[in-house]
Motif scaffolding. Sequence first.
Motif, mmCIF file in Angstrom:
data_model
loop_
_atom_site.group_PDB
_atom_site.id
_atom_site.type_symbol
_atom_site.label_atom_id
_atom_site.label_comp_id
_atom_site.label_asym_id
_atom_site.label_seq_id
_atom_site.Cartn_x
_atom_site.Cartn_y
_atom_site.Cartn_z
ATOM 1 N N ARG A 190 -9.488 2.692 -23.652
ATOM 2 C CA ARG A 190 -10.375 3.093 -22.559
ATOM 3 C C ARG A 190 -10.109 2.189 -21.362
ATOM 4 N N ILE A 191 -10.166 2.780 -20.173
ATOM 5 C CA ILE A 191 -9.932 2.031 -18.952
ATOM 6 C C ILE A 191 -11.118 2.239 -18.015
ATOM 7 N N PHE A 192 -11.615 1.130 -17.437
ATOM 8 C CA PHE A 192 -12.774 1.160 -16.554
ATOM 9 C C PHE A 192 -12.345 0.746 -15.149
ATOM 10 N N PRO A 193 -12.455 1.625 -14.176
ATOM 11 C CA PRO A 193 -12.109 1.237 -12.811
ATOM 12 C C PRO A 193 -12.967 0.086 -12.288
ATOM 13 N N LEU A 194 -14.249 0.052 -12.673
ATOM 14 C CA LEU A 194 -15.158 -1.021 -12.264
ATOM 15 C C LEU A 194 -15.831 -1.613 -13.494
ATOM 16 N N ASN A 195 -16.236 -2.885 -13.378
ATOM 17 C CA ASN A 195 -16.891 -3.532 -14.519
ATOM 18 C C ASN A 195 -17.907 -4.559 -14.048
ATOM 19 N N GLY A 196 -18.686 -4.195 -13.015
ATOM 20 C CA GLY A 196 -19.706 -5.114 -12.523
ATOM 21 C C GLY A 196 -20.873 -5.220 -13.483
ATOM 22 N N LYS A 197 -21.507 -6.371 -13.517
ATOM 23 C CA LYS A 197 -22.653 -6.593 -14.403
ATOM 24 C C LYS A 197 -23.936 -6.271 -13.646
ATOM 25 N N LEU A 198 -24.684 -5.280 -14.138
ATOM 26 C CA LEU A 198 -25.920 -4.884 -13.475
ATOM 27 C C LEU A 198 -27.004 -5.920 -13.737
ATOM 28 N N SER A 199 -27.752 -6.235 -12.695
ATOM 29 C CA SER A 199 -28.808 -7.246 -12.798
ATOM 30 C C SER A 199 -29.782 -7.040 -11.654
ATOM 31 N N GLY A 200 -30.730 -7.970 -11.536
ATOM 32 C CA GLY A 200 -31.653 -7.912 -10.417
ATOM 33 C C GLY A 200 -30.964 -8.148 -9.092
#
Length: 284
Positions: free
Chosen positions: A69-79
């Motif tokens: 699997r390939i993810f174009p984005l991988n930001g961590k969601l937070s406040g």
Amino acid sequence: MKSISTQYGPLTPQHTSDDLRQREILPVEYYPSGAIKSIPLEKQTIIETPVGTIPSELVSFHENGVINRIFPLNGKLSGYWSQEDEFELAESITIPTPIGRITAKLLSISFHENSAIRSFTLWPGETVSTPTAKGPIATRIGVSFTPEGVISSLEPANPISVQTVAGEITAFDPDAIGVNGDYNSLGFNTNEEVIRVTTTLTKLTAIHPDGRTSIFTPEYRESWCGDTEEEVVPMMVRFLDDSVKVQTNPDLPAVTIPRKGAAFFTEPYLPQLAQPFGQLKCSV
């Protein structure tokens, strides 16, 4: 940081973080055999995949080294960083698929071990038109395929009537979660016949060989909106070669009805009319 060699070229693992999107450094993962399982990347990297060049921030592999699997984005969601923030960074990607070329903002693309595309997953709010033997179906969340390139499942974006061995069923799952598009509520066999469907809008009647009648309708649960609200629970129906399985409660086993000698009938089911004092205010 030393790059890791893969059959798609050298890839540099993440080794720094920032205050917004990447608040921690994710580890490289390995299979027990020592083969690379996943690599979070230091920066978005263009990777040549079986469906063309894809920008990637995270890539996982099958044990044979083929991309899983390939993810174009991988930001961590937070406040500090929301899904909306991440969506604004996402760019539309065009890829060839067994249903033709599609262009959309993609959460991920996955592949079988033979490098054939297994599924693509859409960002929430994105839809594509999927051509099927039942006609084009507006699709959200994603579409999955067999290793041979046949549609395996999709997630309808709107309620749609589909023909099954039990009759017409209105397919739609208001509870569908878009984690990935590998397994969706409307499933097909290799002949593109419906073998799995989720509905909140159809009543199914089964007449057993001995004359007994079983009636199945979607159940209800307490809504998360409040103690006095109720909402409908999607009903799943699966069609096997020798039986039909109906699951009206996800916490209980499905009811199995042998197909031989049985008769099945379907008709529209409107939850708001079945329970006029329990209006569905939180979900479809």
